[in-house]
Design a protein around this motif. Structure first.
Motif, PDB file in Angstrom:
ATOM      1  N   UNK A  24       0.840  -1.200   0.000  1.00  0.00           N
ATOM      2  CA  UNK A  24       0.000   0.000   0.000  1.00  0.00           C
ATOM      3  C   UNK A  24       0.874   1.248   0.000  1.00  0.00           C
ATOM      4  N   UNK A  25       0.811   1.978  -1.105  1.00  0.00           N
ATOM      5  CA  UNK A  25       1.581   3.214  -1.223  1.00  0.00           C
ATOM      6  C   UNK A  25       0.672   4.436  -1.326  1.00  0.00           C
ATOM      7  N   UNK A  29      -9.349   1.535  -2.321  1.00  0.00           N
ATOM      8  CA  UNK A  29     -10.745   1.201  -2.043  1.00  0.00           C
ATOM      9  C   UNK A  29     -10.997  -0.154  -2.683  1.00  0.00           C
ATOM     10  N   UNK A  30     -11.430  -1.100  -1.880  1.00  0.00           N
ATOM     11  CA  UNK A  30     -11.659  -2.459  -2.354  1.00  0.00           C
ATOM     12  C   UNK A  30     -13.117  -2.811  -2.074  1.00  0.00           C
ATOM     13  N   UNK A  31     -13.837  -3.238  -3.131  1.00  0.00           N
ATOM     14  CA  UNK A  31     -15.228  -3.621  -2.940  1.00  0.00           C
ATOM     15  C   UNK A  31     -15.350  -5.137  -2.930  1.00  0.00           C
ATOM     16  N   UNK A  52      -4.773   1.353   7.505  1.00  0.00           N
ATOM     17  CA  UNK A  52      -5.789   2.413   7.473  1.00  0.00           C
ATOM     18  C   UNK A  52      -6.036   2.931   6.060  1.00  0.00           C
ATOM     19  N   UNK A  53      -5.046   2.796   5.176  1.00  0.00           N
ATOM     20  CA  UNK A  53      -5.193   3.284   3.799  1.00  0.00           C
ATOM     21  C   UNK A  53      -6.133   2.425   2.951  1.00  0.00           C
ATOM     22  N   UNK A  54      -6.500   1.252   3.462  1.00  0.00           N
ATOM     23  CA  UNK A  54      -7.400   0.364   2.720  1.00  0.00           C
ATOM     24  C   UNK A  54      -8.821   0.545   3.249  1.00  0.00           C
ATOM     25  N   UNK A  55      -9.699   0.977   2.364  1.00  0.00           N
ATOM     26  CA  UNK A  55     -11.109   1.145   2.704  1.00  0.00           C
ATOM     27  C   UNK A  55     -11.905   0.029   2.023  1.00  0.00           C
ATOM     28  N   UNK A  56     -12.685  -0.682   2.801  1.00  0.00           N
ATOM     29  CA  UNK A  56     -13.541  -1.720   2.237  1.00  0.00           C
ATOM     30  C   UNK A  56     -14.911  -1.132   1.936  1.00  0.00           C
ATOM     31  N   UNK A  57     -15.365  -1.362   0.732  1.00  0.00           N
ATOM     32  CA  UNK A  57     -16.686  -0.913   0.306  1.00  0.00           C
ATOM     33  C   UNK A  57     -17.578  -2.142   0.198  1.00  0.00           C
TER      34      UNK A  57
END
Length: 114
Positions: A24-25, A29-31, A52-57
């Motif tokens: 993660x750079x 956003x990953x759905x 924290x940089x990865x947001x799950x949708x």
């Protein structure tokens, strides 16, 4: 079920989490599309392992998860008509067809192999 242990190994889960952190750079956003994925993420605390940089949708749900059983029964009945053709995803064989017939092929879902 084959390979269950490989997916429930806490040490391996932490290895994957560390690998994701290294990749993660920027914000991601990953759905997840399937409701089963959403439940597994919540049940096993996977979201807590992500940076924290990865947001799950949470997506709309796959057609199998969001389709009422009555519609599935109707689709199976139509597909079972002589001369009809149908296209479906492999996950449809996991549908809880009340007649236990797999997607119009005429065989029990457990023996279909589709």
């Amino acid at each position: 079920m084959r390979y269950v242990d490989e997916y429930r190994d806490p040490a391996r889960a932490l290895e994957y989490s560390a690998a994701i952190r290294r990749c993660v750079t920027r914000p991601w956003s990953v759905m997840e599309v399937c409701g089963g994925q959403t439940h597994a993420i919540a049940r096993f605390g996977i979201e807590d392992l992500l940076p924290a940089e990865v947001t799950l949708l949470h997506g709309p749900g796959c057609p199998v998860c969001v389709t009422p059983i009555e519609r599935i029964d109707q689709a199976i009945a139509i597909a079972a008509r002589p001369g009809s053709s149908s296209a479906r995803t492999a996950t449809c064989c996991g549908c809880p067809d009340r007649r236990a017939i797999c997607c119009g092929c005429g065989r029990a879902a457990a023996t279909c192999g589709w």
